[in-house]
Motif scaffolding. Structure first.
Motif, short mmCIF file in Angstrom:
data_model
loop_
_atom_site.label_atom_id
_atom_site.label_comp_id
_atom_site.label_asym_id
_atom_site.label_seq_id
_atom_site.Cartn_x
_atom_site.Cartn_y
_atom_site.Cartn_z
N ASN A 89 35.18 50.43 35.82
CA ASN A 89 36.49 51.35 35.36
C ASN A 89 37.22 50.65 36.41
N THR A 90 37.38 50.14 37.57
CA THR A 90 38.22 49.44 38.41
C THR A 90 39.12 49.09 37.98
N GLN B 163 30.37 53.34 49.47
CA GLN B 163 30.24 51.82 48.71
C GLN B 163 31.11 51.73 47.25
N GLU B 164 31.55 53.07 47.12
CA GLU B 164 32.73 52.86 46.36
C GLU B 164 33.33 52.83 46.34
N ASN C 143 35.44 48.99 44.61
CA ASN C 143 36.79 49.36 44.06
C ASN C 143 38.09 48.55 44.59
N LEU C 144 38.28 47.94 45.95
CA LEU C 144 38.34 47.19 46.65
C LEU C 144 38.34 45.55 45.85
N ILE D 208 44.14 41.68 40.09
CA ILE D 208 45.19 40.65 41.02
C ILE D 208 45.53 39.70 40.21
N PHE D 209 43.41 38.85 40.44
CA PHE D 209 43.59 37.61 39.48
C PHE D 209 43.89 37.83 37.87
N LEU D 210 42.85 38.86 37.12
CA LEU D 210 43.29 38.63 35.80
C LEU D 210 44.57 39.58 34.97
#
Length: 470
Positions: free
Chosen positions: A79-80, A209-210, A214-215, A222-224
């Motif tokens: 989702n992130t 954890q989330e 998400n981090l 950023i790469f994608l």
């Protein structure tokens, strides 16, 4: 001089066992003999474990915690990453990067978008807020489906740029519903998983954890975002992530094992009890429970009636004469509930007395299903549950069918069971109730709480009875 174990300790159920030994009259921990590098790694691992896991894991959480968290972590990552592509599209649609764009118009769009979402949040909480606990899994999965649907709509903003403001207002409302249903059901799941009154800690660790996921997903995005410059490749990636997101969410909610009843879980248990004479355990029932709104076993298919709990009986009383109600008061004088059958609407009203317990509600529901089946047999109505009965194997449904043979059936028009029949019928239900609740206890069902939708109306039919006897 030989070392003698004095005492051992272990942190939690899976922690390292440390032995304290007598060494030349000195007490030393045996694990210090391990390599220094191992001890440093172990210390780092323990710190990491403290950050993401609840204290006392796994004994402090429900048995489905780990499996659920694994799938929940994967869906959060998907989702992130998908959200990063959506954010880029939305920012472009409001003018970011366009030299001709007006900052004021972009701000107005954003304010209208947020305002619409706030209104949607208020209306949805008023409309469905009381029902989110009852179908926790279904609303949880519905939130994920709606989230991806809203994201997909926003990704298509370039195709209808002329109405981008209206579209963003619609998607903002969709996200508001996602926020309410997702947040509320997460609280319900956390409450279920907190078996040591540690709900706040589990909620905090779930948030940690989330945040970590998400981090990681944000940095990966950023790469994608830079790598996928082709529109076609970008869409393939996004659709793949959404499919994976929904699949992992499906596995996450299916992993949950609730041992309390909502309507579908109770219907599944009742079906197994009536047809095979045994009660399924929570694990088997939860596997068979549907996670899609509008789907799943409906109790009406079993007994021919909808079961209504704690709602107003004002309209139902029109089907009864005052003499009938007086007889019903005697029938249910030792119960915490009274049952009223509405043949026109095919509903059985479970009217509850003030101060009822969760066990009383479940008992009333069970009695109502028995009465619904008996009433259908009495009126020669076809039901799958007794049409497929096993004649050579004694089960509750065969016992009920045999019991109803002693009563003359109504063939001309629909009739409720006469009150004098109900008095005898209560004795039959009493025996079945005892066996049913014993089976529930053996299989590990919790009847001290429930997730059944119960209305706010309560009735008093015993005060008038006591006045008559004075």
């Amino acid at each position: 001089m030989s070392e003698v174990d004095l005492i051992t300790e272990q942190r939690g159920a899976n922690g390292e066992v440390i032995s304290f030994v007598d060494h030349d009259d000195q007490i030393l921990p045996l694990n210090l003999e391990k390599p220094k590098s191992f001890r440093k790694f172990r210390k780092f691992y323990n710190i990491f474990e403290e950050v993401i896991r609840p204290r006392g894991y796994p004994d402090s959480v429900s048995e489905d915690y780990l499996k659920y968290q694994i799938w929940n972590t994967l869906q959060s990552f998907c989702n992130t990453v998908s959200a990063s592509f959506k954010t880029r599209t939305v920012l472009k649609s409001v003018g970011v990067g366009d030299s001709n764009a007006n900052a004021l118009s972009a701000a107005i769009i954003w304010i209208l978008r947020d305002g619409t979402g706030m209104i949607g949040r208020i209306l949805f909480a008023w409309w469905k807020g009381s029902g989110l606990d009852c179908d926790c899994k279904k609303w949880r999965y519905f939130a994920d489906i709606l989230n991806d649907a809203a994201m997909l709509v926003e990704l298509c903003l370039p195709f209808y740029a002329s109405i981008s403001m209206q579209v963003l207002c619609v998607t903002s409302t969709m996200y508001a519903i996602v926020g309410i249903s997702g947040g509320a059901t997460r609280a319900s799941i956390t409450h279920h998983q907190a078996i040591r009154d540690n709900m706040a800690e589990i909620s905090a660790k779930d948030g940690t954890q989330e945040t970590i996921v998400n981090l990681i997903g944000s940095f990966g995005s950023i790469f994608l975002l830079n790598y996928f410059s082709s529109s076609r490749a970008e869409w393939i990636l996004i659709i793949s992530l959404m499919v994976l997101h929904l699949y992992t969410n499906f596995l996450a909610v299916k992993a949950l094992i609730f041992n309390t009843f909502n309507r579908e879980r109770l219907a599944l248990v009742l079906k197994s009890y009536f047809t095979i004479g045994s009660v399924l355990n929570p694990a088997k029932v939860n596997v068979n429970e549907s996670v899609l709104l509008g789907f799943g076993l409906n109790v009406k298919r079993m007994c021919g009636f909808d079961i209504v709990l704690g709602e107003s009986i004002k309209k139902s009383l029109n089907d009864y004469a005052a003499a009938d109600i007086k007889l019903l008061q005697s029938v249910y004088k030792d119960k915490k509930y009274m049952l009223l059958v509405n043949g026109t609407k095919k509903k059985i009203y479970v009217c509850l007395e003030k101060g009822e317990t969760a066990a009383d509600v479940i008992a009333g529901y069970f009695h109502a299903v028995c009465l619904g089946i008996a009433t259908s047999i009495y009126n020669s109505l076809d039901l799958d549950i007794y049409a497929r009965r096993q004649l050579h194997h004694p089960t509750p449904i065969t016992r009920l069918y045999t019991y109803m043979k002693s009563y003359e059936k109504s063939h001309n028009h629909f009739r409720n069971l006469p009150p004098n029949y109900l008095m005898d019928f209560n004795e039959f239900v009493k025996q079945e109730h005892s066996m049913f609740f014993t089976a529930l206890d053996i299989q590990g069902w919790n009847i001290d709480s429930h997730s059944l939708a119960v209305g706010e109306f309560r009735i008093d039919w015993k005060s008038s009875q006591s006045k008559k006897t004075i």
